[in-house]
Design an enzyme around this catalytic site. Structure first.
Site, PDB file in Angstrom:
ATOM      1  N   LYS A  52       0.838  -1.083   0.090  1.00 44.59           N
ATOM      2  CA  LYS A  52       0.049  -0.010   0.155  1.00 44.59           C
ATOM      3  C   LYS A  52       0.918   1.188   0.088  1.00 44.59           C
ATOM      4  CE  LYS A  52      -3.519  -2.607   2.192  1.00 44.59           C
ATOM      5  NZ  LYS A  52      -4.218  -2.701   3.554  1.00 44.59           N
ATOM      6  N   GLN A  96      -5.111  -2.015   9.658  1.00 45.34           N
ATOM      7  CA  GLN A  96      -4.622  -3.070   9.001  1.00 45.34           C
ATOM      8  C   GLN A  96      -5.153  -4.445   9.992  1.00 45.34           C
ATOM      9  OE1 GLN A  96      -3.317  -3.491   5.917  1.00 45.34           O
ATOM     10  NE2 GLN A  96      -3.811  -5.696   6.237  1.00 45.34           N
ATOM     11  N   ASP A 119     -11.702   2.046   3.764  1.00 46.53           N
ATOM     12  CA  ASP A 119     -11.930   0.586   3.611  1.00 46.53           C
ATOM     13  C   ASP A 119     -13.179   0.411   3.146  1.00 46.53           C
ATOM     14  OD1 ASP A 119      -9.642  -1.177   3.057  1.00 46.53           O
ATOM     15  OD2 ASP A 119      -9.161  -1.430   5.383  1.00 46.53           O
TER      16      ASP A 119
END
Ligand code: NAP
Length: 282
Positions: A52, A96, A119
């Site tokens: 990322k 994460q 997300d």
């Protein structure tokens, strides 16, 4: 003869478009920024976060990583999220997963401001997807839709079968297909006679995490087969949820693993960060 759905190629096209967009935003003094929170040092997560970070660098998005100790308390995690929610220069926040078991990930997702939830896991964004409203959509399902669109594959009116009902892939995937006017069936571990259902599918999306689960006899001739699964074979190589070698003989279109859905997930995350920066700056 099947046609390979090349996620790597589509993802690089998406990233190129974003790079141009970010260059223009910078002329207006808008620099998109993603903040990533990692708790503990899960080795797979470290690789994902590195990917990322690399994608951000390539596109011109600022990236900052917040590494928390694995003994971090829920309060400390929420405090960091609050700080990032309040920082004007941070446009997107990503937590994460996985995080250590003593922490409540759902509470953490709820705490991320919906405007910065790149997300798409905050219930506000999940609700917006269900209602067909503008919000952030989970990156893997939106990546799948993007691949289908890039290859001009019709979704409307098609029988779509989604294997898996997780909150991050299966459920939002089904909703995305429904929003595109497919007739959607969701299968899970309690579904009986899965092959009778998949055999009628025009589009199959496999997201269950079982190596080569989808066999040739489960797929009708000419079906579009999307493989989200990432599994490690005995030889150490990555394998999908679809028996590619045999299913590809029947499919009209099929994604490979690796190089299919995986690269799209990161590209759509980048897309969400740029969208967040634009929306936060009107
Ligand atoms: P997950 O949370 O473990 O969910 C798996 C789902 O599959 C569950 O809904 C489960 O049903 C269902 N399932 C399990 N065994 C089944 C069976 N034999 N028949 C039918 N359904 C079954 O997994 P996930 O996070 O959604 O991920 C799925 C796969 O996609 C994994 O391989 C993961 O690594 C991969 N993935 C890839 C990307 C990417 O970027 N390419 C992104 C995310 C995930 P129940 O609900 O009944 O338990």
């Amino acid at each position: 003869m099947f046609k390979l759905l090349d996620g790597k190629e589509v993802a690089s096209k998406v990233r190129l478009g974003l790079k141009e967009e970010v260059t223009k935003l910078k002329e207006e003094n808008i620099i998109p920024k993603l903040a990533v929170i990692m708790v503990g040092n899960d080795s797979a997560s470290q690789i994902y976060v590195r990917n990322k970070s690399k994608a951000c660098e390539e596109i011109g998005i600022e990236f900052e990583e917040f590494l928390l100790d694995e003994n971090t308390s829920q309060e400390e995690l929420l405090e960091l999220i609050d700080t990032l929610n309040n920082k004007k220069e941070v446009n997107g926040i990503l937590l994460q997963s996985p995080i250590p078991k003593h922490l409540d990930i759902n509470e953490a997702f709820r705490r991320i401001s919906p405007e910065k939830d790149v997300d798409g896991f905050n219930p506000v964004n999940v609700g917006k997807l269900t209602l067909g409203q503008n919000g952030f959509v989970s990156c893997t399902p939106s990546g799948v839709i993007k691949i289908l669109e890039e290859y001009n594959i019709d979704i409307e009116g098609k029988n779509a079968v989604v294997l898996g009902r997780s909150n991050i892939v299966g459920k939002p995937m089904s909703q995305c297909l429904l929003n595109k006017n497919a007739t959607v069936t969701i299968c899970h571990s309690k579904t009986r006679n899965i092959e009778n259902i998949t055999k009628n599918a025009d589009i199959i999306v496999a997201a269950i995490g079982k190596k080569e689960f989808v066999k040739e006899n489960m797929v009708k001739e000419g079906a579009v087969v999307i493989d989200v699964g990432i599994n490690r074979g005995e030889d150490g190589k990555l394998k999908g949820d679809v028996d590619f070698e045999n299913v590809s003989k029947k499919a009209s279109y099929i994604t490979p693993v690796p190089g299919g859905v995986g690269p799209m997930t990161v590209a759509m995350l980048m897309n969400n960060v740029v969208k967040a920066a634009k929306e936060q700056n009107n």
